[in-house]
Design a protein around this motif. Sequence first.
Motif, PDB file in Angstrom:
ATOM      1  N   ASN A  73     -12.038   2.957 -11.828  1.00  0.00           N
ATOM      2  CA  ASN A  73     -13.161   3.779 -11.518  1.00  0.00           C
ATOM      3  C   ASN A  73     -13.448   5.187 -11.305  1.00  0.00           C
ATOM      4  O   ASN A  73     -12.410   5.572 -10.566  1.00  0.00           O
ATOM      5  N   PHE A  74     -14.256   5.676 -11.610  1.00  0.00           N
ATOM      6  CA  PHE A  74     -14.510   7.426 -11.327  1.00  0.00           C
ATOM      7  C   PHE A  74     -16.011   7.602 -11.239  1.00  0.00           C
ATOM      8  O   PHE A  74     -16.887   6.970 -11.747  1.00  0.00           O
ATOM      9  N   SER A  75     -16.151   9.067 -10.747  1.00  0.00           N
ATOM     10  CA  SER A  75     -17.767   9.296 -10.545  1.00  0.00           C
ATOM     11  C   SER A  75     -17.378  10.726 -11.038  1.00  0.00           C
ATOM     12  O   SER A  75     -16.374  11.229 -11.318  1.00  0.00           O
ATOM     13  N   PRO A  76     -18.666  11.332 -11.032  1.00  0.00           N
ATOM     14  CA  PRO A  76     -18.614  12.747 -11.436  1.00  0.00           C
ATOM     15  C   PRO A  76     -17.634  13.724 -10.315  1.00  0.00           C
ATOM     16  O   PRO A  76     -17.230  14.810 -10.450  1.00  0.00           O
ATOM     17  N   ARG A  77     -17.259  12.961  -9.192  1.00  0.00           N
ATOM     18  CA  ARG A  77     -16.328  13.925  -8.173  1.00  0.00           C
ATOM     19  C   ARG A  77     -15.076  13.583  -8.659  1.00  0.00           C
ATOM     20  O   ARG A  77     -14.122  14.225  -7.945  1.00  0.00           O
ATOM     21  N   GLY A  78     -14.733  12.711  -9.574  1.00  0.00           N
ATOM     22  CA  GLY A  78     -13.360  12.549  -9.629  1.00  0.00           C
ATOM     23  C   GLY A  78     -12.872  11.078  -9.881  1.00  0.00           C
ATOM     24  O   GLY A  78     -14.022  10.155  -9.854  1.00  0.00           O
ATOM     25  N   VAL A  79     -11.487  10.970  -9.828  1.00  0.00           N
ATOM     26  CA  VAL A  79     -11.073   9.387  -9.764  1.00  0.00           C
ATOM     27  C   VAL A  79     -11.123   8.997  -8.508  1.00  0.00           C
ATOM     28  O   VAL A  79     -10.679   9.458  -7.542  1.00  0.00           O
ATOM     29  N   GLU A  80     -11.540   7.729  -8.356  1.00  0.00           N
ATOM     30  CA  GLU A  80     -11.598   7.136  -7.090  1.00  0.00           C
ATOM     31  C   GLU A  80     -10.361   6.264  -6.505  1.00  0.00           C
ATOM     32  O   GLU A  80      -9.854   5.869  -7.444  1.00  0.00           O
ATOM     33  N   VAL A  81      -9.739   6.756  -5.419  1.00  0.00           N
ATOM     34  CA  VAL A  81      -8.718   6.100  -4.929  1.00  0.00           C
ATOM     35  C   VAL A  81      -8.689   5.621  -3.395  1.00  0.00           C
ATOM     36  O   VAL A  81      -9.592   5.943  -2.830  1.00  0.00           O
ATOM     37  N   ASN A  82      -7.793   4.601  -3.229  1.00  0.00           N
ATOM     38  CA  ASN A  82      -7.726   4.229  -1.754  1.00  0.00           C
ATOM     39  C   ASN A  82      -6.840   5.084  -0.976  1.00  0.00           C
ATOM     40  O   ASN A  82      -6.314   6.180  -1.547  1.00  0.00           O
ATOM     41  N   ALA A  83      -6.361   4.713   0.278  1.00  0.00           N
ATOM     42  CA  ALA A  83      -5.569   5.665   1.234  1.00  0.00           C
ATOM     43  C   ALA A  83      -4.197   5.793   0.740  1.00  0.00           C
ATOM     44  O   ALA A  83      -3.300   6.849   0.914  1.00  0.00           O
ATOM     45  N   TYR A  84      -3.758   4.892  -0.060  1.00  0.00           N
ATOM     46  CA  TYR A  84      -2.475   4.880  -0.903  1.00  0.00           C
ATOM     47  C   TYR A  84      -2.375   5.438  -2.140  1.00  0.00           C
ATOM     48  O   TYR A  84      -1.495   5.441  -2.787  1.00  0.00           O
ATOM     49  N   LEU A  85      -3.691   6.174  -2.698  1.00  0.00           N
ATOM     50  CA  LEU A  85      -3.780   6.925  -3.971  1.00  0.00           C
ATOM     51  C   LEU A  85      -3.798   6.071  -5.075  1.00  0.00           C
ATOM     52  O   LEU A  85      -3.589   6.343  -6.227  1.00  0.00           O
ATOM     53  N   GLN A  86      -4.177   4.559  -4.769  1.00  0.00           N
ATOM     54  CA  GLN A  86      -4.210   3.480  -5.928  1.00  0.00           C
ATOM     55  C   GLN A  86      -5.633   3.823  -6.359  1.00  0.00           C
ATOM     56  O   GLN A  86      -6.586   3.892  -5.601  1.00  0.00           O
ATOM     57  N   THR A  87      -5.859   3.556  -7.755  1.00  0.00           N
ATOM     58  CA  THR A  87      -7.203   3.279  -8.286  1.00  0.00           C
ATOM     59  C   THR A  87      -7.375   2.179  -8.083  1.00  0.00           C
ATOM     60  O   THR A  87      -7.006   1.389  -7.581  1.00  0.00           O
TER      61      THR A  87
END
Length: 517
Positions: free
Chosen positions: A294-308
């Motif tokens: 998942n991504f948006s115009p703001r970038g790649v979406e990650v959780n607190a562990y930096l997993q997409t």
Amino acid sequence: MPETKGLGLYNVVVIGAGTAGLVTAAGTAGLGGRVALVERNKMGGDCLNYGCVPSKALIASARVIHRIRHASRWGLNEQEPQFEFERVFESMRSRRAEIAPHDSVERFEALGVDVFAGEARFVSPHEIVVDSQKLRAKNFVIAAGTRAGIPPIEGIRGVPFLTNETIFDELRKKPDSMIVLGGGPIGCELSQAMSRLGVKITIIEVLEQILPKEDKDVADWTETLLEAEGIRVLRSSQAIRVSVCDGKVQFELVRRPHGAYESEPRQIVADSLLVSAGRVPNVEKLNLEAAGVNFSPRGVEVNAYLQTSQPHIYAAGDIVGPFQFTHTADAQARVVVRNILMPFQLLRQKMDYSAVPWCTYTDPEIARVGLNETEAKLQNISYDLISLQINELDRSVVEREELGFVKVLTAKGTDKILGVTIVAAHAGDLVHEFVLAMKHRIGISQLATTIHAYPTFAELGRKVSDYYNKRRLTPFVKRVFNWLYQHSRVASPPGSACVQEGQNIGSEESQRGQEEV
Ligand SMILES: Cc1cc2nc3c(=O)[nH]c(=O)nc-3n(C[C@H](O)[C@H](O)[C@H](O)COP(=O)(O)OP(=O)(O)OC[C@H]3O[C@@H](n4cnc5c(N)ncnc54)[C@H](O)[C@@H]3O)c2cc1C
């Protein structure tokens, strides 16, 4: 027996060889993982090639030029500095070249990383393609960074403009004048440097203040400083059209300096244009849909562990945010390396953004950690404010670096540091005492218990702490101390107050600049 480059399964495939990618690749290889690193452009990414390194090298040269111009401040004869614009740029590039080997293909191959030159795109959640080469891995790290955003202004694609990707290598001749579109940190840093190199600068900023992340008083102070150096700052200015006229770039803009738009658009003309109006994440070419990321115009979406959204695919650096700095890219990459190695989510580490410093390398610098007043007010957090002028540090006076101030926010009624803004020479270095204090929950009152060398800029920490402690002396506590002193005089046997030879009496000279606390 080493496996053939590109074949078989990698532990980690990293996309992008900027700070986030390099740190991930080096860290994984160092721990014994099999890692591939893919870069479509230059090793080192933005920081080395088009960002921190060349900009700070240029700023350093510009600072020297400025000092020479104002040499009488140090008792020297004032003079116009002798320099050639092109040679200053050459020197900047040669300093960058000295650092480049740290990030080179050779160094990374020597560390055991398989480096691939080319553009990576996902073809499935477990495979990417670089040119025609397929790479398979257990984990992936997306560290593809950002690029300069080009605002949708009519005509902008038809005019020649510079960005951070071109200014350091393609600007071969000094322009007489330059419009800098965007008054954020990059715009302000480069405006001041170029102005000191003799370019007439106009900053166009759409918002009501430059440096929009800083408090208004900090931004206004900086604007006054830039204007005093001859830079024109047009805030609250919306560019509506841009064109080329007689070989010059011509902007048409509407201004609302006092809240209401001026009736007539203004024309601003300059020899050149630098666009520094924000960053755009490099998500388009990655084919993230094929990976289910998942991504948006703001970038790649990650959780607190930096997993997409695919837990085996991580992302780090500018493409993730929330901060876009080399040191946050580095910090995120370290967390990613650790999390990939950990077999269970329970053992994985969350990213901690509680004490992230940053610095805008204008002269003087503007450094921040934690909250400023604007943010504290927005979040309804009550605070006490300690502010101090930098010229209260003896070192700043002897060095003639007296410009600036510090603002420290503490939680109301306590010594817990909420945030610090330093505007000063070396602010980017000075802020770290406060970063450490915040990270390890050391209250502002404690900083004065550490001995600081005199005369240093670093005494700032002690000074601020002394101010805090002095302010805590309520009239009641003062009365108690007063009583204790009086009592000790009455209780002393006659004659015992004589100072013995060689006894340290803690004279004024023992440390200049000490505070009465
Ligand atoms: C002018 C300027 C000055 C700056 N000054 C500072 C500073 O003083 N201090 C500071 O902390 N930060 C500074 N920054 C920010 C800093 O440069 C970035 O935060 C940092 O570079 C981010 O690193 P990164 O690894 O996330 O991305 P990047 O450095 O952008 O690296 C991403 C890499 O991925 C590659 N890539 C992208 N897509 C693909 C693909 N599909 N396949 C293969 N490769 C791909 C790109 O070519 C790039 O090399 C500055 C930035 C600019 C522009």
